[in-house]
Design an enzyme around this catalytic site. Structure first.
Site, PDB file in Angstrom:
ATOM      1  N   CYS A 171       0.834  -1.207   0.000  1.00 39.97           N
ATOM      2  CA  CYS A 171       0.000   0.000   0.000  1.00 39.97           C
ATOM      3  C   CYS A 171       0.870   1.261   0.000  1.00 39.97           C
ATOM      4  O   CYS A 171       1.843   1.353   0.743  1.00 39.97           O
ATOM      5  CB  CYS A 171      -0.910  -0.013   1.232  1.00 39.97           C
ATOM      6  SG  CYS A 171      -2.028   1.396   1.279  1.00 39.97           S
ATOM      7  N   CYS A 179       0.457   4.962   6.923  1.00 39.45           N
ATOM      8  CA  CYS A 179      -0.156   4.778   8.251  1.00 39.45           C
ATOM      9  C   CYS A 179       0.841   4.084   9.202  1.00 39.45           C
ATOM     10  O   CYS A 179       1.269   2.947   8.941  1.00 39.45           O
ATOM     11  CB  CYS A 179      -1.434   3.957   8.126  1.00 39.45           C
ATOM     12  SG  CYS A 179      -2.526   4.546   6.809  1.00 39.45           S
ATOM     13  N   CYS A 210       0.504   0.360  10.359  1.00 33.07           N
ATOM     14  CA  CYS A 210       0.060  -0.695   9.438  1.00 33.07           C
ATOM     15  C   CYS A 210       1.191  -1.493   8.792  1.00 33.07           C
ATOM     16  O   CYS A 210       2.061  -0.930   8.118  1.00 33.07           O
ATOM     17  CB  CYS A 210      -0.821  -0.082   8.346  1.00 33.07           C
ATOM     18  SG  CYS A 210      -1.551  -1.360   7.299  1.00 33.07           S
ATOM     19  N   CYS A 252     -16.244  -9.653   6.015  1.00 30.66           N
ATOM     20  CA  CYS A 252     -15.613  -8.359   5.713  1.00 30.66           C
ATOM     21  C   CYS A 252     -14.360  -8.563   4.872  1.00 30.66           C
ATOM     22  O   CYS A 252     -13.432  -9.266   5.294  1.00 30.66           O
ATOM     23  CB  CYS A 252     -15.195  -7.660   7.000  1.00 30.66           C
ATOM     24  SG  CYS A 252     -16.523  -7.447   8.165  1.00 30.66           S
ATOM     25  N   CYS A 270     -19.304  -6.717   3.905  1.00 29.12           N
ATOM     26  CA  CYS A 270     -18.596  -5.509   4.329  1.00 29.12           C
ATOM     27  C   CYS A 270     -17.293  -5.418   3.543  1.00 29.12           C
ATOM     28  O   CYS A 270     -16.686  -6.446   3.229  1.00 29.12           O
ATOM     29  CB  CYS A 270     -18.305  -5.588   5.832  1.00 29.12           C
ATOM     30  SG  CYS A 270     -17.325  -4.207   6.450  1.00 29.12           S
ATOM     31  N   CYS A 299     -19.387   1.661   8.869  1.00 23.45           N
ATOM     32  CA  CYS A 299     -18.589   1.037   9.920  1.00 23.45           C
ATOM     33  C   CYS A 299     -17.376   1.944  10.099  1.00 23.45           C
ATOM     34  O   CYS A 299     -16.559   2.076   9.189  1.00 23.45           O
ATOM     35  CB  CYS A 299     -18.158  -0.368   9.500  1.00 23.45           C
ATOM     36  SG  CYS A 299     -17.001  -1.137  10.663  1.00 23.45           S
ATOM     37  N   ARG A 333     -17.501  -2.756  18.254  1.00 26.05           N
ATOM     38  CA  ARG A 333     -16.723  -3.979  18.030  1.00 26.05           C
ATOM     39  C   ARG A 333     -15.394  -3.953  18.765  1.00 26.05           C
ATOM     40  O   ARG A 333     -14.593  -3.028  18.596  1.00 26.05           O
ATOM     41  CB  ARG A 333     -16.478  -4.192  16.530  1.00 26.05           C
ATOM     42  CG  ARG A 333     -15.749  -5.529  16.260  1.00 26.05           C
ATOM     43  CD  ARG A 333     -15.663  -5.886  14.786  1.00 26.05           C
ATOM     44  NE  ARG A 333     -16.970  -5.854  14.189  1.00 26.05           N
ATOM     45  CZ  ARG A 333     -17.280  -5.074  13.151  1.00 26.05           C
ATOM     46  NH1 ARG A 333     -16.380  -4.298  12.617  1.00 26.05           N
ATOM     47  NH2 ARG A 333     -18.493  -5.092  12.654  1.00 26.05           N
TER      48      ARG A 333
HETATM   49  N1  SAM Z   1      -6.583   0.393   3.233  1.00 27.39           N
HETATM   50  C1  SAM Z   1      -7.842   0.635   3.754  1.00 27.39           C
HETATM   51  C2  SAM Z   1      -7.887   1.822   4.692  1.00 27.39           C
HETATM   52  O1  SAM Z   1      -6.898   2.142   5.316  1.00 27.39           O
HETATM   53  O2  SAM Z   1      -8.957   2.437   4.786  1.00 27.39           O
HETATM   54  C3  SAM Z   1      -8.475  -0.564   4.434  1.00 27.39           C
HETATM   55  C4  SAM Z   1      -7.650  -1.510   5.293  1.00 27.39           C
HETATM   56  S1  SAM Z   1      -6.975  -0.850   6.781  1.00 27.39           S
HETATM   57  C5  SAM Z   1      -5.912  -2.167   7.257  1.00 27.39           C
HETATM   58  C6  SAM Z   1      -8.339  -0.859   7.910  1.00 27.39           C
HETATM   59  C7  SAM Z   1      -8.087  -0.408   9.334  1.00 27.39           C
HETATM   60  O3  SAM Z   1      -7.380  -1.422  10.052  1.00 27.39           O
HETATM   61  C8  SAM Z   1      -7.280   0.838   9.572  1.00 27.39           C
HETATM   62  O4  SAM Z   1      -8.000   2.012   9.389  1.00 27.39           O
HETATM   63  C9  SAM Z   1      -6.871   0.670  11.021  1.00 27.39           C
HETATM   64  O5  SAM Z   1      -7.829   1.286  11.876  1.00 27.39           O
HETATM   65  C10 SAM Z   1      -6.874  -0.837  11.234  1.00 27.39           C
HETATM   66  N2  SAM Z   1      -5.512  -1.339  11.489  1.00 27.39           N
HETATM   67  C11 SAM Z   1      -4.524  -1.503  10.586  1.00 27.39           C
HETATM   68  N3  SAM Z   1      -3.392  -1.956  11.155  1.00 27.39           N
HETATM   69  C12 SAM Z   1      -3.661  -2.086  12.479  1.00 27.39           C
HETATM   70  C13 SAM Z   1      -2.894  -2.497  13.603  1.00 27.39           C
HETATM   71  N4  SAM Z   1      -1.607  -2.836  13.492  1.00 27.39           N
HETATM   72  N5  SAM Z   1      -3.480  -2.513  14.827  1.00 27.39           N
HETATM   73  C14 SAM Z   1      -4.794  -2.148  14.950  1.00 27.39           C
HETATM   74  N6  SAM Z   1      -5.561  -1.745  13.919  1.00 27.39           N
HETATM   75  C15 SAM Z   1      -5.009  -1.707  12.705  1.00 27.39           C
HETATM   76 FE1  SF4 Z   2      -2.757   1.203   3.426  1.00 24.80          FE
HETATM   77 FE2  SF4 Z   2      -2.636   0.070   5.802  1.00 24.80          FE
HETATM   78 FE3  SF4 Z   2      -3.052   2.674   5.629  1.00 24.80          FE
HETATM   79 FE4  SF4 Z   2      -4.990   0.951   4.856  1.00 24.80          FE
HETATM   80  S1  SF4 Z   2      -4.201   1.223   6.911  1.00 24.80           S
HETATM   81  S2  SF4 Z   2      -4.279   2.775   3.775  1.00 24.80           S
HETATM   82  S3  SF4 Z   2      -3.716  -0.733   4.046  1.00 24.80           S
HETATM   83  S4  SF4 Z   2      -1.182   1.587   4.976  1.00 24.80           S
END
Ligand code: SAM
Ligand code: SF4
Ligand code: DTB
Length: 329
Positions: free
Chosen positions: A60, A64, A67, A104, A135, A195, A267
């Site tokens: 990606c 973030c 992530c 989901c 979802c 959500c 959740r």
């Molecule tokens: N890429 C898309 C986005 O960011 O909207 C969808 C997938 S993203 C992995 C969905 C959510 O997973 C993120 O907004 C975050 O809140 C949660 N998430 C991701 N990594 C995480 C982690 N290490 N611990 C807890 N929540 C996490």
């Molecule tokens: Fe990409 Fe992870 Fe951020 Fe979703 S949460 S936009 S998968 S870096």
């Protein structure tokens, strides 16, 4: 009890100070208030089960800080192509057989291109045909994309605000808060269920946790589903090594979400594998009534389904769908 804390009218606007005052209540008073709110709208012994599947993992472009799927971090997650339709159907069938009512699908995109969504439409239709709720979480949506997803049968779109506006810039630089609100508006306008939740344990202050809950509570209408994630610390991500949040502060966050979002499913999301049963039980007491069910989240682990069923049994709780929707009134 502190009169500054308003009664829970879902249409009232919450201030950060009011939400902070909830956080500051004596623990037992907070739990009592959360139970009152929970029992007004839900059967307190019913929990909704959603199973997650990563349909497009890693690579990606976003940054973030939490992530493991960001291409900018080095968390050992390889970039993979999209799963085949048959693989998704098989996973959804298995989830249904173990008792999940919602499936989901997650894709590691910043913002999908129209042609990238084409195969997702087929997945949504196929999962829906199994009789499950659908979802998707796939990043920011452009004009028209949410409507197309709704048209093929998508019930929920997950898009999180993640944290308070003031802390957001410490975690993500590649999209801003308003981008997220815009996507949430498109999802709502398309007639889908929203959500929307966030993550705690990223080094934010209590006031910033209250700031996140305030933002969620003031969405109008409120989101139907509110995932509260405890940061899963993955080596190689910038937030790895952050001081762990006191688990009782996590329970407080769930309780405050329950009080301020009384009709939403709250959740208990990522982080359950690192939590003991006692803390999870307190989260249910605080008003959590939904979990991710199945041994994997997107790239990290989650308790095995059999362990979750044993925990629910021990607590005298039951999955939603076994005997009705678990909603009151
Ligand atoms: N890429 C898309 C986005 O960011 O909207 C969808 C997938 S993203 C992995 C969905 C959510 O997973 C993120 O907004 C975050 O809140 C949660 N998430 C991701 N990594 C995480 C982690 N290490 N611990 C807890 N929540 C996490
Ligand atoms: Fe990409 Fe992870 Fe951020 Fe979703 S949460 S936009 S998968 S870096
Ligand atoms: C949400 O709020 N939490 C889920 C879901 N929405 C998509 C994702 C949690 C991901 C945890 C880290 C991982 O497994 O990669």
């Amino acid at each position: 009890m502190n009169q500054m804390i308003l009664p829970t009218d879902p249409h009232s606007t919450w201030s950060v100070a009011q939400v902070e005052a909830l956080f500051s209540l004596p623990f037992n008073d907070l739990m009592y208030r959360a139970q009152e709110a929970h029992r007004a709208h839900f059967d307190p012994n019913v929990v909704q089960l959603s199973t997650l599947l990563s349909i497009k993992t890693g690579g990606c472009p976003e940054d973030c800080g939490y992530c493991p799927q960001s291409a900018r971090h080095h968390a050992g997650v390889e970039s993979e192509g999209m799963l085949k339709l048959e693989e998704v159907i098989a996973a959804a069938e298995a989830a249904k057989a173990t008792g999940a009512t919602r499936f989901c699908m997650g894709a590691a995109w910043r913002s999908p291109k129209d042609r990238e969504l084409e195969p997702v439409f087929e997945m949504v239709k196929a999962v829906k045909a199994l009789g499950m709720e659908t979802c998707l979480t796939a990043g920011m949506l452009r004009e028209g994309q949410a409507q197309k997803l709704r048209d093929v049968g998508l019930d929920y779109y997950n898009h999180n605000l993640d944290t308070a506006p003031e802390f957001y810039g410490e975690v993500i630089s590649t999209r801003d808060y308003q981008d997220r609100l815009d996507t949430l508006g498109r999802v709502r306008d398309a007639g889908m269920h929203v959500c929307c939740g966030g993550i705690v344990g990223m080094g934010e202050s209590r006031s910033q946790r209250a700031g996140l809950i305030t933002q969620l509570a003031n969405l109008d209408p409120q989101p139907e589903s509110v995932p509260i994630n405890m940061l899963v610390q993955v080596e190689g991500t910038p937030l790895y090594g952050t001081d762990a949040l006191d688990p009782l502060e996590f329970v407080r966050t769930i309780a405050v979400a329950r009080i301020t979002l009384p009709k939403s499913f709250v959740r208990l999301s990522a982080g359950r594998q690192e939590m003991g049963e006692a803390i999870q039980a307190l989260c249910f007491l605080a008003g959590a009534n939904s979990i991710f069910y199945g041994d994997k989240l997107l790239t990290t682990g989650n308790p095995e389904a059999s362990r979750d069923m044993a925990l629910l049994e021990k607590l005298g709780m039951r999955p939603m769908g076994e005997d009705g929707p678990g909603l009151r009134g």
